[in-house]
Write a protein that holds these residues in place. Sequence first.
Motif, PDB file in Angstrom:
ATOM      1  N   SER A 273      46.981  11.682   3.565  1.00  0.00           N
ATOM      2  CA  SER A 273      46.500  12.508   2.723  1.00  0.00           C
ATOM      3  C   SER A 273      47.306  13.183   1.590  1.00  0.00           C
ATOM      4  O   SER A 273      47.655  13.433   0.669  1.00  0.00           O
ATOM      5  N   VAL A 274      47.979  14.000   2.493  1.00  0.00           N
ATOM      6  CA  VAL A 274      49.131  14.882   1.575  1.00  0.00           C
ATOM      7  C   VAL A 274      50.096  14.319   1.475  1.00  0.00           C
ATOM      8  O   VAL A 274      50.841  14.618   0.175  1.00  0.00           O
ATOM      9  N   LEU A 275      51.435  12.911   1.992  1.00  0.00           N
ATOM     10  CA  LEU A 275      52.028  11.955   1.788  1.00  0.00           C
ATOM     11  C   LEU A 275      50.950  11.172   0.438  1.00  0.00           C
ATOM     12  O   LEU A 275      51.946  11.225  -0.864  1.00  0.00           O
ATOM     13  N   LEU A 276      50.151  11.069   0.557  1.00  0.00           N
ATOM     14  CA  LEU A 276      49.637  10.183  -0.718  1.00  0.00           C
ATOM     15  C   LEU A 276      49.533  11.621  -1.820  1.00  0.00           C
ATOM     16  O   LEU A 276      49.801  10.556  -3.269  1.00  0.00           O
ATOM     17  N   VAL A 277      48.802  11.965  -1.919  1.00  0.00           N
ATOM     18  CA  VAL A 277      48.577  13.197  -3.077  1.00  0.00           C
ATOM     19  C   VAL A 277      50.364  14.129  -3.650  1.00  0.00           C
ATOM     20  O   VAL A 277      50.299  14.231  -4.650  1.00  0.00           O
ATOM     21  N   LEU A 278      51.237  14.276  -2.891  1.00  0.00           N
ATOM     22  CA  LEU A 278      52.489  14.333  -3.062  1.00  0.00           C
ATOM     23  C   LEU A 278      53.085  13.581  -3.980  1.00  0.00           C
ATOM     24  O   LEU A 278      54.308  13.056  -4.816  1.00  0.00           O
TER      25      LEU A 278
END
Length: 304
Positions: A273-278
């Motif tokens: 999810s962090v990779l997606l948001v970044l």
Amino acid sequence: MADESVRSTTARPSTSAGPWRAAGRGRAGTSRARPKARLWVSLGGLGLLVLAAIVVPALFGSESVRYDSIRLAPSPAHPFGTDSGGRDLFVQSLAGLRISLLVAGISAVVSTVLGSLVGAIAGSAGGWPDRLLMRLVDTVNSVPHLLLGIVIVALYRGSLVAVILSIALTHWTTVARIVRSEVLSLRQRPHIDAAIAGGSSRWRILRRHLLPAIVPQAALSAVLLVPHAVWHETALSFLGLGLPPHLASIGNILGDGREAVLLGAWWIVLFPSVLLVLTTLAVSGLAATWRDRVVPRRRSELAL
């Protein structure tokens, strides 16, 4: 005394205008520096993510299921931990990001081309073609995008082409409206009137004058569609209707992590999810900087 009072009253605006102009120049310099900083941060972040998504899976490859290392917590050996199949979540997340970006990029290009053609034809033709195409746009917009995408994917479940078409065929309407409004604005320009007076056909005007002018707006729309398409593909895969399970996409990883969170394996959902948001923030920052250049804002009085 009268002359001195006149000189004193006329000198006051000049003394007060000096700091005002200096402050205006400072604010203008700061406002010009912010888009550059945002551009470089967005480019650097997006470039780093794309490079990692290409290089890391190519170096480590796809791992097979390892039952001896299922749902291991993050550690130096596995920075993101392992998933429910015992595979390294760092490699799987970057491989999933690569697939998601590929699907989103192709979908954004197809959607932009389709929307640009519809908007350009509607804006340049006018009359009943314009009304017919705009009613088609309203009809597509009246149906929720996710619901329409689910219907398209359900017909060809597990197909990569079906996922791309489900995203492209539900997001071209916004591009069509933007391009149509731009074409209607361009039709009022003097050089278009001169081309019409010179005997140019509608097709020639569209090909030589209108289409080259709307390319920047269409390209900007394609960039803005990429993060939205990533989230759309993630939602479809999360629901089990998107990409096949053997393809590592962000949606598939998050779908597999639903039950793992209840078992305490929070990292399976957190790091993808962090990779997606970044990725979304990087593309949005790049698009915002591009939008300011394509459609520049009026200068304020302080910036003059």
